[in-house]
Design a protein around this motif. Structure first.
Motif, short mmCIF file in Angstrom:
data_model
loop_
_atom_site.label_atom_id
_atom_site.label_comp_id
_atom_site.label_asym_id
_atom_site.label_seq_id
_atom_site.Cartn_x
_atom_site.Cartn_y
_atom_site.Cartn_z
N LEU A 19 0.83 -1.20 0.00
CA LEU A 19 0.00 0.00 0.00
C LEU A 19 0.87 1.25 0.00
CD1 LEU A 19 -2.66 -1.05 2.65
CD2 LEU A 19 -2.93 -0.99 0.18
N THR A 20 0.44 2.27 -0.76
CA THR A 20 1.16 3.54 -0.80
C THR A 20 0.17 4.69 -0.69
OG1 THR A 20 1.06 3.62 -3.22
CG2 THR A 20 3.03 2.61 -2.23
N HIS A 21 0.64 5.83 -0.30
CA HIS A 21 -0.15 7.06 -0.21
C HIS A 21 -1.39 6.88 0.68
CE1 HIS A 21 2.45 8.68 -3.29
NE2 HIS A 21 2.18 7.62 -4.04
N ILE A 22 -1.23 6.20 1.80
CA ILE A 22 -2.33 5.93 2.72
C ILE A 22 -2.57 7.15 3.60
CG2 ILE A 22 -3.15 4.46 4.60
CD1 ILE A 22 -2.99 3.18 1.76
N VAL A 23 -3.83 7.59 3.68
CA VAL A 23 -4.18 8.76 4.49
C VAL A 23 -4.98 8.37 5.73
CG1 VAL A 23 -4.06 10.37 2.56
CG2 VAL A 23 -6.23 9.23 3.08
N SER A 24 -5.53 7.14 5.74
CA SER A 24 -6.33 6.72 6.89
C SER A 24 -6.36 5.18 6.95
CB SER A 24 -7.76 7.25 6.75
OG SER A 24 -8.56 6.83 7.82
N ILE A 25 -6.34 4.67 8.18
CA ILE A 25 -6.47 3.24 8.41
C ILE A 25 -7.54 3.04 9.47
CG2 ILE A 25 -5.36 1.16 9.31
CD1 ILE A 25 -2.76 2.15 8.15
N SER A 32 -8.94 -5.06 8.67
CA SER A 32 -8.54 -3.66 8.62
C SER A 32 -8.73 -3.14 7.20
CB SER A 32 -7.06 -3.51 9.00
OG SER A 32 -6.82 -3.98 10.29
N CYS A 33 -8.88 -1.82 7.08
CA CYS A 33 -9.01 -1.18 5.78
C CYS A 33 -8.12 0.06 5.75
CB CYS A 33 -10.46 -0.77 5.50
SG CYS A 33 -11.61 -2.15 5.34
N ALA A 34 -7.67 0.40 4.55
CA ALA A 34 -6.85 1.58 4.36
C ALA A 34 -7.42 2.42 3.23
CB ALA A 34 -5.41 1.16 4.02
N GLY A 39 -8.53 7.99 -3.04
CA GLY A 39 -9.90 7.59 -2.71
C GLY A 39 -10.14 6.10 -2.82
N ALA A 40 -9.12 5.33 -3.17
CA ALA A 40 -9.25 3.87 -3.24
C ALA A 40 -9.21 3.29 -1.83
CB ALA A 40 -8.13 3.28 -4.08
N VAL A 41 -9.97 2.22 -1.62
CA VAL A 41 -10.00 1.54 -0.33
C VAL A 41 -9.55 0.09 -0.53
CG1 VAL A 41 -11.44 0.80 1.62
CG2 VAL A 41 -11.89 3.00 0.50
N SER A 42 -8.66 -0.35 0.33
CA SER A 42 -8.19 -1.73 0.33
C SER A 42 -8.38 -2.29 1.73
CB SER A 42 -6.72 -1.82 -0.05
OG SER A 42 -6.53 -1.35 -1.37
N CYS A 43 -8.75 -3.57 1.82
CA CYS A 43 -8.99 -4.20 3.11
C CYS A 43 -8.31 -5.56 3.15
CB CYS A 43 -10.48 -4.39 3.35
SG CYS A 43 -11.44 -2.86 3.36
N TRP A 44 -8.04 -6.06 4.36
CA TRP A 44 -7.42 -7.36 4.54
C TRP A 44 -7.83 -7.92 5.90
CZ3 TRP A 44 -5.21 -2.67 4.90
CH2 TRP A 44 -4.53 -2.34 6.07
N ASN A 59 -10.66 -15.13 3.31
CA ASN A 59 -9.78 -14.34 4.18
C ASN A 59 -8.54 -13.94 3.40
OD1 ASN A 59 -11.62 -14.93 6.21
ND2 ASN A 59 -10.39 -16.58 7.06
N GLU A 60 -8.03 -12.74 3.64
CA GLU A 60 -6.87 -12.24 2.91
C GLU A 60 -5.82 -11.70 3.88
OE1 GLU A 60 -6.30 -12.46 -0.22
OE2 GLU A 60 -8.28 -12.92 -1.06
N SER A 61 -4.58 -12.17 3.76
CA SER A 61 -3.51 -11.66 4.60
C SER A 61 -2.85 -10.41 4.00
CB SER A 61 -2.46 -12.74 4.85
OG SER A 61 -1.90 -13.17 3.64
N SER A 62 -3.14 -10.14 2.74
CA SER A 62 -2.64 -8.94 2.06
C SER A 62 -3.83 -8.11 1.60
CB SER A 62 -1.79 -9.32 0.85
OG SER A 62 -0.63 -9.98 1.27
N PRO A 63 -3.67 -6.80 1.48
CA PRO A 63 -4.79 -5.93 1.09
C PRO A 63 -5.37 -6.28 -0.28
CG PRO A 63 -2.97 -4.64 1.95
CD PRO A 63 -2.47 -6.04 1.79
N VAL A 64 -6.70 -6.24 -0.36
CA VAL A 64 -7.42 -6.40 -1.62
C VAL A 64 -8.26 -5.15 -1.83
CG1 VAL A 64 -7.45 -8.92 -1.63
CG2 VAL A 64 -9.29 -7.68 -0.48
N ARG A 65 -8.42 -4.74 -3.07
CA ARG A 65 -9.16 -3.53 -3.41
C ARG A 65 -10.65 -3.76 -3.25
NH1 ARG A 65 -7.73 0.60 -7.27
NH2 ARG A 65 -9.26 2.23 -7.00
N VAL A 66 -11.35 -2.84 -2.61
CA VAL A 66 -12.81 -2.88 -2.52
C VAL A 66 -13.36 -2.60 -3.91
CG1 VAL A 66 -14.85 -1.80 -1.52
CG2 VAL A 66 -12.82 -2.18 -0.11
#
Length: 108
Positions: A19-25, A32-34, A39-44, A59-66
């Motif tokens: 993940l890059t350029h994260i402004v909120s977790i 968790s989601c980032a 404006g993209a959201v990824s969750c894991w 279940n995902e151990s790495s972020p996946v895009r919503v």
């Protein structure tokens, strides 16, 4: 720091994918989601109810895009659900999108 997230508990921080350029977790009970600056959201994490928003129950151990979300302004995560405030056609907040299952629900 480990290079990738693992499916086991860890007492030390682990990297959540690339993940890059994260402004909120936001963190829930087991997921968790980032939110990125674009404006993209990824969750894991745990996904038994589809709370990751990727259209699966895997279940995902790495972020996946919503999927199907559009540009989000803010995110919030609960025990087994995820929410986002998304931009409307005039760049104003349009609605909150709840992600409790693989399909997104748009409310008032």
């Amino acid at each position: 720091m480990a290079e990738t997230a693992e499916s086991t508990n860890s007492s030390t921080p682990v990297r959540a994918g690339t993940l890059t350029h994260i402004v909120s977790i936001a963190t829930g009970y087991y997921h968790s989601c980032a939110l990125s600056s674009s404006g993209a959201v990824s969750c894991w994490g745990y996904n038994s109810l589809g709370q990751l928003g990727d259209g699966t129950f895997v279940n995902e151990s790495s972020p996946v895009r919503v999927v199907g979300l559009g540009k989000a302004l803010a995110i919030s995560v609960g025990a087994y659900h995820s929410c986002a405030s998304v931009v409307g056609s005039s760049d104003q907040p349009k609605s909150k999108v709840e992600i409790p299952r693989p399909r997104l629900r748009v409310g008032p």
